[in-house]
Design a protein around this motif. Sequence first.
Motif, mmCIF file in Angstrom:
data_model
loop_
_atom_site.group_PDB
_atom_site.id
_atom_site.type_symbol
_atom_site.label_atom_id
_atom_site.label_comp_id
_atom_site.label_asym_id
_atom_site.label_seq_id
_atom_site.Cartn_x
_atom_site.Cartn_y
_atom_site.Cartn_z
ATOM 1 N N ILE A 95 -5.498 10.247 6.895
ATOM 2 C CA ILE A 95 -5.156 11.397 6.058
ATOM 3 C C ILE A 95 -3.947 11.037 5.214
ATOM 4 O O ILE A 95 -3.015 10.403 5.702
ATOM 5 N N ILE A 96 -3.976 11.453 3.945
ATOM 6 C CA ILE A 96 -2.766 11.370 3.116
ATOM 7 C C ILE A 96 -2.250 12.793 2.923
ATOM 8 O O ILE A 96 -3.011 13.660 2.472
ATOM 9 N N TYR B 169 -5.172 7.122 -5.799
ATOM 10 C CA TYR B 169 -3.858 6.808 -5.208
ATOM 11 C C TYR B 169 -3.720 5.342 -4.833
ATOM 12 O O TYR B 169 -2.650 4.896 -4.446
ATOM 13 N N CYS B 170 -4.810 4.579 -4.880
ATOM 14 C CA CYS B 170 -4.845 3.313 -4.154
ATOM 15 C C CYS B 170 -4.612 2.087 -5.037
ATOM 16 O O CYS B 170 -5.263 1.899 -6.061
ATOM 17 N N THR C 62 -12.907 -0.954 7.525
ATOM 18 C CA THR C 62 -12.889 0.503 7.528
ATOM 19 C C THR C 62 -14.172 1.025 6.905
ATOM 20 O O THR C 62 -14.674 0.423 5.949
ATOM 21 N N ARG D 46 1.906 4.500 -6.447
ATOM 22 C CA ARG D 46 1.835 3.050 -6.520
ATOM 23 C C ARG D 46 1.534 2.579 -7.931
ATOM 24 O O ARG D 46 0.816 3.240 -8.678
ATOM 25 N N ALA E 135 -0.400 9.468 6.591
ATOM 26 C CA ALA E 135 0.637 8.858 5.746
ATOM 27 C C ALA E 135 1.051 9.857 4.675
ATOM 28 O O ALA E 135 0.242 10.660 4.220
ATOM 29 N N MET E 136 2.319 9.772 4.276
ATOM 30 C CA MET E 136 2.775 10.596 3.156
ATOM 31 C C MET E 136 2.415 9.884 1.864
ATOM 32 O O MET E 136 2.606 8.664 1.756
ATOM 33 N N TYR E 137 1.936 10.643 0.886
ATOM 34 C CA TYR E 137 1.572 10.030 -0.391
ATOM 35 C C TYR E 137 2.770 9.297 -0.994
ATOM 36 O O TYR E 137 3.878 9.811 -1.021
ATOM 37 N N SER E 138 2.488 8.103 -1.500
ATOM 38 C CA SER E 138 3.528 7.295 -2.128
ATOM 39 C C SER E 138 2.939 6.714 -3.413
ATOM 40 O O SER E 138 1.928 6.022 -3.375
ATOM 41 N N VAL F 197 0.829 -1.206 0.000
ATOM 42 C CA VAL F 197 0.000 0.000 0.000
ATOM 43 C C VAL F 197 0.865 1.260 0.000
ATOM 44 O O VAL F 197 0.487 2.275 -0.573
ATOM 45 N N ARG F 198 2.030 1.181 0.611
ATOM 46 C CA ARG F 198 3.010 2.263 0.526
ATOM 47 C C ARG F 198 4.377 1.648 0.276
ATOM 48 O O ARG F 198 4.611 0.490 0.591
ATOM 49 N N ILE G 16 -4.950 -1.055 -3.891
ATOM 50 C CA ILE G 16 -5.662 -2.230 -3.366
ATOM 51 C C ILE G 16 -6.639 -2.872 -4.365
ATOM 52 O O ILE G 16 -6.631 -4.086 -4.545
HETATM 53 N N1 SAH Z 1 -10.169 0.754 2.148
HETATM 54 C C1 SAH Z 1 -9.164 1.018 3.146
HETATM 55 C C2 SAH Z 1 -7.852 1.202 2.458
HETATM 56 C C3 SAH Z 1 -6.792 0.672 3.251
HETATM 57 S S1 SAH Z 1 -5.329 1.476 2.906
HETATM 58 C C4 SAH Z 1 -9.459 2.306 3.845
HETATM 59 O O1 SAH Z 1 -10.298 3.082 3.383
HETATM 60 O O2 SAH Z 1 -8.824 2.567 4.855
HETATM 61 C C5 SAH Z 1 -5.180 2.335 4.451
HETATM 62 C C6 SAH Z 1 -4.779 3.754 4.298
HETATM 63 O O3 SAH Z 1 -3.549 3.848 3.622
HETATM 64 C C7 SAH Z 1 -5.731 4.596 3.483
HETATM 65 O O4 SAH Z 1 -6.823 5.030 4.214
HETATM 66 C C8 SAH Z 1 -4.849 5.747 3.057
HETATM 67 O O5 SAH Z 1 -4.863 6.773 4.020
HETATM 68 C C9 SAH Z 1 -3.467 5.115 3.014
HETATM 69 N N2 SAH Z 1 -2.998 4.967 1.638
HETATM 70 C C10 SAH Z 1 -3.555 4.230 0.641
HETATM 71 N N3 SAH Z 1 -2.843 4.377 -0.491
HETATM 72 C C11 SAH Z 1 -1.833 5.220 -0.221
HETATM 73 C C12 SAH Z 1 -0.763 5.774 -0.994
HETATM 74 N N4 SAH Z 1 -0.620 5.500 -2.294
HETATM 75 N N5 SAH Z 1 0.110 6.613 -0.383
HETATM 76 C C13 SAH Z 1 -0.036 6.910 0.925
HETATM 77 N N6 SAH Z 1 -1.028 6.435 1.701
HETATM 78 C C14 SAH Z 1 -1.921 5.600 1.139
#
Ligand code: SAH
Length: 440
Positions: A292-293, A153-154, A224, A327, A322-325, A50-51, A156
């Motif tokens: 928060i990102i 950003y995600c 969540t 993916r 978390a700091m944006y990373s 995820v990061r 998953i």
């Molecule tokens: N559906 C879950 C996602 C889990 S990821 C949820 O809503 O919580 C958990 C957390 O990781 C997310 O809420 C987000 O804040 C963080 N996250 C996800 N992708 C990220 C990314 N590319 N960079 C930084 N933080 C991220």
Amino acid sequence: MTLRFHVWSIGCQMNTADARRMSDELEACGGEACDRMEEADVVVLYSCVVREAAENKVHNELERIRKVKAGRPSMQIALAGCMVEDDVTDLARRYPFIDRYLSPKLDLPLRDQVFDFLDLDAPYRLDPEDAERFSMVSQPVTVSQGCNRRCTYCVIPFRRGVERSRPSAEIRREIEGLVRRGTREVVLLGQIVDRYGRDIETTLARLLADISEIDGLERIRFLTSYPVDFDRELMEAVASLPKVCEDVNLPVQAGDDDVLRRMARGYKTELYEGVVAEMRSVIPGLGLATDIIVGFCGETETEFANTLALLERTRCDVVHVAMYSPRANTASLKLWPDDVPLEEKRRRLHEIETLQAQVSVEINAGLVGSRQEILVEGIRRDKWYGRTRSNKLVFFDSATSEPGQVLPLTITSASSWSLQGRLESTPTLKTLEPPWPQPD
Ligand code: SAH
């Protein structure tokens, strides 16, 4: 010969839950858990991407395994979790010693995945509910897999696939098995757990009511949540079902509407704040956590200031930041440069942490003098600890406590991270009768 296995996991609670189920299945096949990977015949890694930081730790672990397996080629290695893509060619090239890939998209029952992995055929001694192993008071349980949203950003959804709910009866059986082994609290998990059941004609509220009937289970949490899907029915279920704790994890990710739009979160700050207000009116004593990102693509100083302002208004109990990373495969990676410098991301992260430490200490100070019901989890450096229904960690002294007890405490002091409490002297002390037969 007994099969020795080692299951390693990193990342979200879903990995913890899946790793525990995998251990249960391996044990049910006659395996024996071992703490050290060096002694195991079978190693299963539940990976996280995820990061970048989490992904790097998985790579380190794989490098460690490379060395161990070089000396013990009979070891079987399985990689599970979100590092497993549809196409594993690159992974296989980099780590040729991995024997199996267990995709989080696979809907094979875990047991079949284990057999497939071990190349075992039926019949085997199979009764996970017989497995006697030490079990923690609070256990995560996966109720739905995958995610249909596409937050830009995600990663998953790419790794875990579309949303699928597990049948309620199967979840109930898993929890009943856990309770027989000492679990008193379950944390139901889904990427958007509020959407549980939409594909199988039920709802999370109904699941909560159903598992509330399990004798010996004291508490239920879930995470969540997602602001658009947290409906009134669910709020009322939390408020009215005594075992369901007043505890919600509702990530907002940013407090600025333009950033939310770039993230494709599908709501504006106004909606988020409205949902929080409604929740707080329906669920007294609610503990609220958010994610928060910081430093998302193009996040300006003003946009970041809007996030700080939202956190000041919302006053959550806990903020995970978390700091944006960037993916692989994600829209944000393809569309925009990762243009907030690392130093600036760090500064924003610290600014949020500083603000939140202040908010938390104020909220927690408000609990001093109140009476709270604690589920005892364990002992750490001579202090017992447990959690309030709203998920606050409380430390207290006691000569007679045991994990799994539900105790009334009076809160005596508070910091940002935890509370101190005193056992009430005339307790309506509720010692749980274990539902399993006791040795004489
Ligand atoms: N559906 C879950 C996602 C889990 S990821 C949820 O809503 O919580 C958990 C957390 O990781 C997310 O809420 C987000 O804040 C963080 N996250 C996800 N992708 C990220 C990314 N590319 N960079 C930084 N933080 C991220």
